[in-house]
Design a protein around this motif. Sequence first.
Motif, mmCIF file in Angstrom:
data_model
loop_
_atom_site.group_PDB
_atom_site.id
_atom_site.type_symbol
_atom_site.label_atom_id
_atom_site.label_comp_id
_atom_site.label_asym_id
_atom_site.label_seq_id
_atom_site.Cartn_x
_atom_site.Cartn_y
_atom_site.Cartn_z
ATOM 1 N N GLY A 285 38.493 41.091 55.236
ATOM 2 C CA GLY A 285 38.912 39.890 55.640
ATOM 3 C C GLY A 285 40.584 39.608 55.632
ATOM 4 O O GLY A 285 41.256 39.188 56.431
ATOM 5 N N ARG A 286 41.214 40.358 54.447
ATOM 6 C CA ARG A 286 42.623 40.301 54.317
ATOM 7 C C ARG A 286 43.314 41.116 55.198
ATOM 8 O O ARG A 286 44.388 41.047 55.750
ATOM 9 N N PHE A 287 42.578 42.082 55.661
ATOM 10 C CA PHE A 287 43.178 43.033 56.975
ATOM 11 C C PHE A 287 43.157 42.545 58.331
ATOM 12 O O PHE A 287 43.868 42.094 59.061
ATOM 13 N N ILE A 288 41.668 41.984 58.462
ATOM 14 C CA ILE A 288 41.406 41.598 59.964
ATOM 15 C C ILE A 288 42.442 40.184 60.311
ATOM 16 O O ILE A 288 42.702 39.715 61.391
ATOM 17 N N SER A 289 42.305 39.271 59.046
ATOM 18 C CA SER A 289 43.123 38.155 59.366
ATOM 19 C C SER A 289 44.535 38.274 59.655
ATOM 20 O O SER A 289 45.072 37.314 60.201
ATOM 21 N N SER A 290 44.948 39.659 59.462
ATOM 22 C CA SER A 290 46.189 39.577 59.925
ATOM 23 C C SER A 290 46.659 40.101 61.323
ATOM 24 O O SER A 290 47.709 40.515 61.838
ATOM 25 N N ARG A 291 45.439 40.267 62.099
ATOM 26 C CA ARG A 291 45.613 40.942 63.437
ATOM 27 C C ARG A 291 45.753 40.118 64.628
ATOM 28 O O ARG A 291 46.064 40.640 65.613
ATOM 29 N N GLY A 292 45.871 38.749 64.174
ATOM 30 C CA GLY A 292 46.476 37.779 65.239
ATOM 31 C C GLY A 292 45.317 37.537 66.306
ATOM 32 O O GLY A 292 45.622 37.232 67.723
ATOM 33 N N LYS A 293 44.115 37.891 66.163
ATOM 34 C CA LYS A 293 42.789 37.304 67.211
ATOM 35 C C LYS A 293 41.759 36.621 66.197
ATOM 36 O O LYS A 293 41.718 36.610 65.010
ATOM 37 N N PRO A 294 41.063 35.798 66.660
ATOM 38 C CA PRO A 294 39.854 35.236 66.235
ATOM 39 C C PRO A 294 39.024 36.458 65.750
ATOM 40 O O PRO A 294 38.798 37.257 66.213
ATOM 41 N N TRP A 295 38.267 35.937 64.609
ATOM 42 C CA TRP A 295 37.476 36.793 63.900
ATOM 43 C C TRP A 295 36.425 36.274 63.176
ATOM 44 O O TRP A 295 36.426 35.262 62.840
ATOM 45 N N ASP A 296 35.253 37.276 62.867
ATOM 46 C CA ASP A 296 34.389 36.956 61.886
ATOM 47 C C ASP A 296 33.830 37.942 61.000
ATOM 48 O O ASP A 296 34.200 39.220 61.625
ATOM 49 N N LEU A 297 33.165 37.610 60.134
ATOM 50 C CA LEU A 297 32.559 38.837 59.403
ATOM 51 C C LEU A 297 31.045 38.384 59.159
ATOM 52 O O LEU A 297 30.832 37.242 58.636
ATOM 53 N N MET A 298 30.079 39.441 59.159
ATOM 54 C CA MET A 298 28.689 39.175 59.026
ATOM 55 C C MET A 298 28.225 39.701 57.501
ATOM 56 O O MET A 298 28.427 40.855 57.196
ATOM 57 N N ALA A 299 27.459 38.723 56.814
ATOM 58 C CA ALA A 299 26.667 39.207 55.691
ATOM 59 C C ALA A 299 25.310 39.584 56.041
ATOM 60 O O ALA A 299 24.595 38.819 57.042
ATOM 61 N N TRP A 300 24.730 40.506 55.434
ATOM 62 C CA TRP A 300 23.171 40.757 55.774
ATOM 63 C C TRP A 300 22.544 39.775 54.830
ATOM 64 O O TRP A 300 23.079 39.693 53.445
ATOM 65 N N ALA A 301 21.463 39.287 55.197
ATOM 66 C CA ALA A 301 20.695 38.427 54.360
ATOM 67 C C ALA A 301 19.699 38.880 53.477
ATOM 68 O O ALA A 301 19.075 38.381 52.746
ATOM 69 N N PHE A 302 19.792 40.212 53.429
ATOM 70 C CA PHE A 302 18.801 40.941 52.777
ATOM 71 C C PHE A 302 19.591 42.520 52.125
ATOM 72 O O PHE A 302 20.334 42.764 52.683
ATOM 73 N N LEU A 303 18.852 43.006 51.140
ATOM 74 C CA LEU A 303 19.292 44.105 50.674
ATOM 75 C C LEU A 303 18.220 45.028 50.071
ATOM 76 O O LEU A 303 16.985 44.657 49.939
ATOM 77 N N GLN A 304 18.463 46.191 49.749
ATOM 78 C CA GLN A 304 17.587 47.285 49.403
ATOM 79 C C GLN A 304 18.212 48.002 48.344
ATOM 80 O O GLN A 304 19.322 48.332 48.058
#
Length: 679
Positions: A285-304
């Motif tokens: 998040g701290r890197f992508i937010s510096s890139r000057g484009k709209p952005w999102d990040l996705m969390a997996w709803a599940f784990l193993q």
Amino acid sequence: MRVSRNRSSVFVLCALAVLAAPCGFAEPAKNWHEDAFFGLHYDLHPGATDTELGRESTYEHIRAMLEKVKPDFVQYDCKGHPGYSGYPTKVGSPSPGIVGDALKVWRQVTRDMGIPLSIHFSGVWDSRAIELHPEWARINAQGKPDPNYTSRLSAYDEEYMIPQLLEVVREYDIDGMWIDGENWASQPDWSEACQKAFTEKTGIAEIPRKAGDPHWHEWLAFHRELFVNHVTRYVDAVHALKPTCMVTSNWMYSVRMPEAVAAPIDYLSGDFDPSFGAERAMAEGRFISSRGKPWDLMAWAFLQTGGQGWTMKNAEHLCQELSTVLAQGGAVFIYDTPHRSGRLTEWHQDILADVAKFCRPRQEYCHKSETVPQVAILHSETAYYLHNDPLFNFAQANRAMEGALHAVLENGLSADILNEDTLLKRLSEYPVVIIPEAVEVSDAVRQALPGYVENGGRLLLTGAQVAEQYGALAGVEKRGEPEEGGWLPVGGEAVNVAGPYQAVTLKDAEALALMLNEREPALNAREDFPAATRRRVGRGTVVAVHGPVFRCYYESHYPALRRFIGDMVAALNPAPMARVDGPWWIEMAARKKDGRTLIQLVNRSVGGYLSPSRHMAESVPDTGPFTVTVPLPEKPARVFLAPEDKGLDWSWDGGLLTAKVGGLGIHNVLVIEPGTPGS
């Protein structure tokens, strides 16, 4: 040369796409993702053994499930890594298990709800395409075809992938594409076409086979360029057909791909790790937010965990993972898997609805915020690509940078991660800059640093290479060969660190800490071995730690080492910055939006404990009281906590706001509204 032929073929495809576009597809492009905040992602990765795809994908069911969560956008399955499609394609390979056209139902539902529909589509990784066309396979260094990953100089893009993407746009009028299996699935390709193209481009006839061979890095750079060309081709083709179809390539221009943005993707995106995802998101998040484009990040709803099956996370876990993305101004979305029949699990959607209810009140105070420059940590593309796992995976090349991030945040400060290109553009904005063990940086960065310090900047350099590469700036001279490490003094104690550490001779610098040959600072100090030094330059200061202190912190997170790093930052004597005085697990980010300063506060602790066999955060205990200080030249008109009132007592005196916060659940924002100058 094959690259040129591919490009010209795609231009023809683009022209045909425009001619064949249904009425209404040629409207001017508007990036709907700029305003999208909370989304959902469902993919199945259809295969050859499926038997009931789409059987339970009814309009009524899908509509009812989405109404629970009320997302701003949805991504649904189209084609996964096996290469089979979940819709009845005429271009690609439809799964033999398609019973109903689920994508058609999802298009109807999302259109009626007024929300964009994107698809999940696997690009570089396409096992079925290679099964049908073995000549499209990437060839490994031993000359064997890869069963999963396609070659960038094969006909795969122009004859298969791009025509299928255009088919989906025409048939379903989709609004976006999330192309998966891309940079992280890309590897060097020793096909005849690639070897020939490399020689034609570079003049190098001897093709390297492994790291250490002559021209290895030129070989890797050639393949990274091929990947960017691949993305550019399909994005251009889709945009020619439907300009408002927003396209991204998963993890492009993230930490794993830190060079300047070149491909015409519409936004940046990635799905962080199923377990301990908040830590991955913290850096991304701290890197992508510096890139000057709209952005999102996705969390997996599940784990193993271990050898056990995948299981759904609880709402608290997901809220904590998403909070670190919210705090950086990003959009968020969550990945859930339908049944093979296309039915969504209702209680899963109830959990996702709870997470949405957590996120929505924070949108006003988070989404599309901008940084307030505090500490800049360099993520050097030059250094990264010398040591990462080809082509775009980490190996250990990100550890020092992320160790620096962890240490700075855990010392109560706010930090951004910038690549070389962005740092050069914004260098003067940051009171403190950290170059964390970058064995090489560009000449432009190295030449800019002395002027930054002369003009009042505070620079922290780390690594055994500092004396050799920055000796004049740091005021030291290399002496002898690096040693394996030892102990660093921290107050009256010591902490063990691995090397290499470089002995230096002081020129016009002072010693801040001496290397210890044992753990008693009063008895074991090596007077001839300064481990950390300081030099004042013009109006600024350079502190150097002559070993891999940040890599050590990433690998150990020793509390004493955190304190040592905090001492090194304090030795820079920077101008006052926003700071949290409280538990180290409060992650703070100084942001701004609409004229207000927004101090983002994330509680990274967990109830109970986590372990290699316990990955789920079942609850997040309140932090208890802590203090936030923020330098402000004028007394603010209003200071409050949002969206949760946890108790706040604030005062302003002599240019410093002191906010005593009553506690912190998972995430909250200290909102500071500016006062009238001179008030």
